[in-house]
Design an enzyme around this catalytic site. Structure first.
Site, PDB file in Angstrom:
ATOM      1  N   LYS A   1      11.474  -3.804  -3.313  1.00  0.00           N
ATOM      2  CA  LYS A   1      11.763  -2.819  -2.474  1.00  0.00           C
ATOM      3  C   LYS A   1      13.338  -2.920  -2.016  1.00  0.00           C
ATOM      4  O   LYS A   1      14.106  -2.034  -1.996  1.00  0.00           O
ATOM      5  CB  LYS A   1      10.988  -2.956  -1.248  1.00  0.00           C
TER       6      LYS A   1
ATOM      7  N   CYS B   1      -3.074 -13.350 -10.638  1.00  0.00           N
ATOM      8  CA  CYS B   1      -3.953 -13.116 -11.791  1.00  0.00           C
ATOM      9  C   CYS B   1      -3.768 -12.268 -12.985  1.00  0.00           C
ATOM     10  O   CYS B   1      -4.134 -11.928 -13.917  1.00  0.00           O
ATOM     11  CB  CYS B   1      -5.329 -12.695 -11.313  1.00  0.00           C
TER      12      CYS B   1
ATOM     13  N   GLU C   1      12.785  -2.160   5.502  1.00  0.00           N
ATOM     14  CA  GLU C   1      11.886  -2.916   6.134  1.00  0.00           C
ATOM     15  C   GLU C   1      11.238  -1.742   7.263  1.00  0.00           C
ATOM     16  O   GLU C   1      11.003  -2.100   8.486  1.00  0.00           O
ATOM     17  CB  GLU C   1      12.262  -4.061   7.098  1.00  0.00           C
TER      18      GLU C   1
END
Length: 211
Positions: free
Chosen positions: A15, A160, A101
């Site tokens: 971001k 994963c 943020e």
């Protein structure tokens, strides 16, 4: 027409890097941007820092009690005055306000971001995470999801390999699922860190709990 954009993603989805790149793109074309972030994000103090090592100071910090539209108006007036003094007419206005943020903004401050867009005619690009470590929406993010003209998800992956949705909190390297909504990841003996996780891995670590 100016628009309010909310670009959101899990931790480590790039971001801040995307914000700094967007600011560079504007400025490369001779346009002026303003950068801001909530003061509660004490990491890097008054700077926006990407994980790639790029940093840049903000033009102003936002406290919970601040009128963000009024602060923006003051800085916009400064940009006008500086442009007049240097006789550079193409830079006499703010092309975009960028917020890092943004999840830490209050509901009222997000409302004022929409007013900056609609009433003042300046686009706003807000970057932030959608949910906290307990999978609950931050107030600022919830309001941005309700008001933004454009929603864009910035994607990252879980350990994963699946798409990461949630932000798990670790304290001293151990997963925790209770505590205050805001805990900035800073260096300490009981360091707070975060890991982006898919739903499956999050539920495995939390014992099936979702906040």
């Amino acid at each position: 027409m100016a628009k309010l954009y909310f670009r959101y993603g899990a931790m480590n989805s790039g971001k801040s890097t995307a914000l700094l790149q967007a600011a560079y793109n504007y400025e490369e074309r001779g346009q002026t941007v303003l950068l801001a972030k909530p003061e509660i994000d004490t990491k890097e103090a008054d700077r926006i820092s990407s994980r790639l090592g790029v940093t840049r100071p903000v033009d102003f910090l936002v406290r919970p009690e601040d009128d963000i539209r009024a602060i923006f108006a003051q800085h916009r007036a400064r940009v006008h005055a500086e442009a007049e003094s240097t006789l550079v007419p193409e830079n006499r206005d703010v092309a975009c306000l960028m917020i890092d943020e943004a999840q830490f903004l209050t509901r009222e401050q997000v409302d004022d971001l929409l007013r900056i867009v609609v009433l003042d005619g300046v686009p706003v690009l807000a970057y932030g995470i959608r949910t906290d470590f307990q999978t609950h929406a931050f107030p600022g993010s919830r309001r941005l999801m309700e008001l933004a003209h454009s929603l864009e998800e910035l994607k990252t992956i879980c350990r994963c390999g699946r798409k990461a949705l949630f932000n798990a909190r670790l304290v001293g390297g151990r997963f925790v699922f209770n505590g205050d909504q805001v805990a900035i990841d800073e260096l300490s003996s009981e360091r707070v860190t975060y890991e982006s996780m898919c739903a499956e891995c999050y539920l495995r670590e939390s014992g099936g709990l979702l906040g």
